[in-house]
Design a protein around this motif. Sequence first.
Motif, PDB file in Angstrom:
ATOM      1  N   CYS A  59       5.321   5.335  -3.804  1.00  0.00           N
ATOM      2  CA  CYS A  59       4.660   5.120  -2.510  1.00  0.00           C
ATOM      3  C   CYS A  59       3.419   5.994  -2.388  1.00  0.00           C
ATOM      4  O   CYS A  59       3.154   6.856  -3.229  1.00  0.00           O
ATOM      5  CB  CYS A  59       5.629   5.434  -1.368  1.00  0.00           C
ATOM      6  SG  CYS A  59       6.212   7.153  -1.361  1.00  0.00           S
ATOM      7  N   THR A  60       2.685   5.783  -1.303  1.00  0.00           N
ATOM      8  CA  THR A  60       1.523   6.609  -0.988  1.00  0.00           C
ATOM      9  C   THR A  60       2.006   7.915  -0.353  1.00  0.00           C
ATOM     10  O   THR A  60       3.136   7.979   0.152  1.00  0.00           O
ATOM     11  CB  THR A  60       0.596   5.842  -0.025  1.00  0.00           C
ATOM     12  OG1 THR A  60       1.384   5.269   1.026  1.00  0.00           O
ATOM     13  CG2 THR A  60      -0.148   4.733  -0.744  1.00  0.00           C
ATOM     14  N   ASP A  91       1.697   9.401   2.405  1.00  0.00           N
ATOM     15  CA  ASP A  91       2.163   9.409   3.795  1.00  0.00           C
ATOM     16  C   ASP A  91       3.621   8.973   3.940  1.00  0.00           C
ATOM     17  O   ASP A  91       4.244   9.221   4.975  1.00  0.00           O
ATOM     18  CB  ASP A  91       1.273   8.495   4.667  1.00  0.00           C
ATOM     19  CG  ASP A  91       1.245   7.063   4.163  1.00  0.00           C
ATOM     20  OD1 ASP A  91       0.940   6.862   2.974  1.00  0.00           O
ATOM     21  OD2 ASP A  91       1.539   6.150   4.952  1.00  0.00           O
ATOM     22  N   GLU A 108       5.965   9.820   1.522  1.00  0.00           N
ATOM     23  CA  GLU A 108       6.789  10.649   0.638  1.00  0.00           C
ATOM     24  C   GLU A 108       7.843  11.459   1.388  1.00  0.00           C
ATOM     25  O   GLU A 108       8.996  11.538   0.959  1.00  0.00           O
ATOM     26  CB  GLU A 108       5.898  11.583  -0.199  1.00  0.00           C
ATOM     27  CG  GLU A 108       5.126  10.845  -1.287  1.00  0.00           C
ATOM     28  CD  GLU A 108       4.337  11.779  -2.184  1.00  0.00           C
ATOM     29  OE1 GLU A 108       4.383  13.006  -1.965  1.00  0.00           O
ATOM     30  OE2 GLU A 108       3.663  11.282  -3.109  1.00  0.00           O
ATOM     31  N   LEU A 138       3.933   8.571  -7.324  1.00  0.00           N
ATOM     32  CA  LEU A 138       3.292   7.316  -7.728  1.00  0.00           C
ATOM     33  C   LEU A 138       2.716   7.421  -9.142  1.00  0.00           C
ATOM     34  O   LEU A 138       3.382   7.070 -10.101  1.00  0.00           O
ATOM     35  CB  LEU A 138       2.206   6.911  -6.721  1.00  0.00           C
ATOM     36  CG  LEU A 138       1.563   5.530  -6.963  1.00  0.00           C
ATOM     37  CD1 LEU A 138       2.610   4.429  -6.962  1.00  0.00           C
ATOM     38  CD2 LEU A 138       0.493   5.254  -5.918  1.00  0.00           C
ATOM     39  N   ASP A 139       1.500   7.949  -9.255  1.00  0.00           N
ATOM     40  CA  ASP A 139       0.789   7.910 -10.541  1.00  0.00           C
ATOM     41  C   ASP A 139       1.550   8.606 -11.672  1.00  0.00           C
ATOM     42  O   ASP A 139       1.612   8.085 -12.791  1.00  0.00           O
ATOM     43  CB  ASP A 139      -0.608   8.526 -10.394  1.00  0.00           C
ATOM     44  CG  ASP A 139      -1.511   7.658  -9.507  1.00  0.00           C
ATOM     45  OD1 ASP A 139      -1.271   6.435  -9.455  1.00  0.00           O
ATOM     46  OD2 ASP A 139      -2.424   8.198  -8.856  1.00  0.00           O
ATOM     47  N   SER A 175       1.848  -1.755  -0.576  1.00  0.00           N
ATOM     48  CA  SER A 175       0.475  -1.360  -0.909  1.00  0.00           C
ATOM     49  C   SER A 175       0.311  -0.869  -2.342  1.00  0.00           C
ATOM     50  O   SER A 175      -0.793  -0.906  -2.895  1.00  0.00           O
ATOM     51  CB  SER A 175      -0.005  -0.271   0.069  1.00  0.00           C
ATOM     52  OG  SER A 175       0.795   0.893  -0.068  1.00  0.00           O
ATOM     53  N   VAL A 176       1.408  -0.394  -2.966  1.00  0.00           N
ATOM     54  CA  VAL A 176       1.286   0.138  -4.332  1.00  0.00           C
ATOM     55  C   VAL A 176       1.695  -0.884  -5.393  1.00  0.00           C
ATOM     56  O   VAL A 176       1.575  -0.622  -6.591  1.00  0.00           O
ATOM     57  CB  VAL A 176       2.097   1.442  -4.524  1.00  0.00           C
ATOM     58  CG1 VAL A 176       1.696   2.479  -3.488  1.00  0.00           C
ATOM     59  CG2 VAL A 176       3.597   1.192  -4.491  1.00  0.00           C
ATOM     60  N   LYS A 184      -0.504  -1.664  -8.457  1.00  0.00           N
ATOM     61  CA  LYS A 184      -0.487  -0.647  -9.519  1.00  0.00           C
ATOM     62  C   LYS A 184       0.757  -0.785 -10.409  1.00  0.00           C
ATOM     63  O   LYS A 184       0.734  -0.431 -11.577  1.00  0.00           O
ATOM     64  CB  LYS A 184      -0.484   0.760  -8.899  1.00  0.00           C
ATOM     65  CG  LYS A 184      -1.836   1.254  -8.447  1.00  0.00           C
ATOM     66  CD  LYS A 184      -1.749   2.741  -8.140  1.00  0.00           C
ATOM     67  CE  LYS A 184      -3.132   3.363  -7.998  1.00  0.00           C
ATOM     68  NZ  LYS A 184      -3.086   4.823  -7.898  1.00  0.00           N
TER      69      LYS A 184
END
Length: 230
Positions: free
Chosen positions: A78-79, A81, A83, A96-97, A118-119, A122
């Motif tokens: 997730c982004t 915000d 977490e 995420l990354d 939203s992710v 990716k």
Amino acid sequence: MAITKKRKAVNPKVDSNKIYSLKEASSLVKEVNIAKFDASVDLHIRLGVDPKKADQAVRGTVTLPHGTGKTKKVLVLCTPDKEDAAKAAGADFVGLDEFIQKIESGWTDVDVIIATPSVMPKIGKLGKVLGPRNLMPNPKTGTVTNDVAGAVNEVKGGKIAFKVDKAGIVHASIGRVSFGPDKIAENSQELINAIIKLKPATAKGTYLKGVSMASTMSPGIIVDTKTFIH
């Protein structure tokens, strides 16, 4: 594969020509368990569907009333915000990354992956690694959602995902041999209920063709489909 002495000793307890009621099977599966650990109890459900047809590829989720007996390791992608909410709900890994890189390198030491919509762009490239392991987040199973805390709570609380395989069979773990027979039966019934609700309109003939129950390393027990409450 050689049959162990323990397996030989319990095999006669299961009559391969008999069809057991759900209640009988839920007790017998405990008796014939030979594993030294708290083995998983699995159901194998043969459906009268053609999985090659998209509208008959049965898949879904169900929350087992008594959980699975296994604490699932959950990764939330997730982004930033989201977490804190994911961590507060009990997610084992959040980010995420860095996790995308780990998965690309072959890391898959989790049971469920939850992602926010939203992710997903990716994560798409991870399909080759996650797809074969049934780990790819999917809106149909509730693992692509903005409510990451709710999704983590559901997974930790006994929610499982299932889908029919190429042979038309659903395989699912519905508990452990340490569960009482009533809990094994109730979890089994809940899974069957969920599968019956998903019966494709285009499926012809008998839908629930056969059910067998087995614990890890134990003989399979044929369960009478009529003893499930339809």
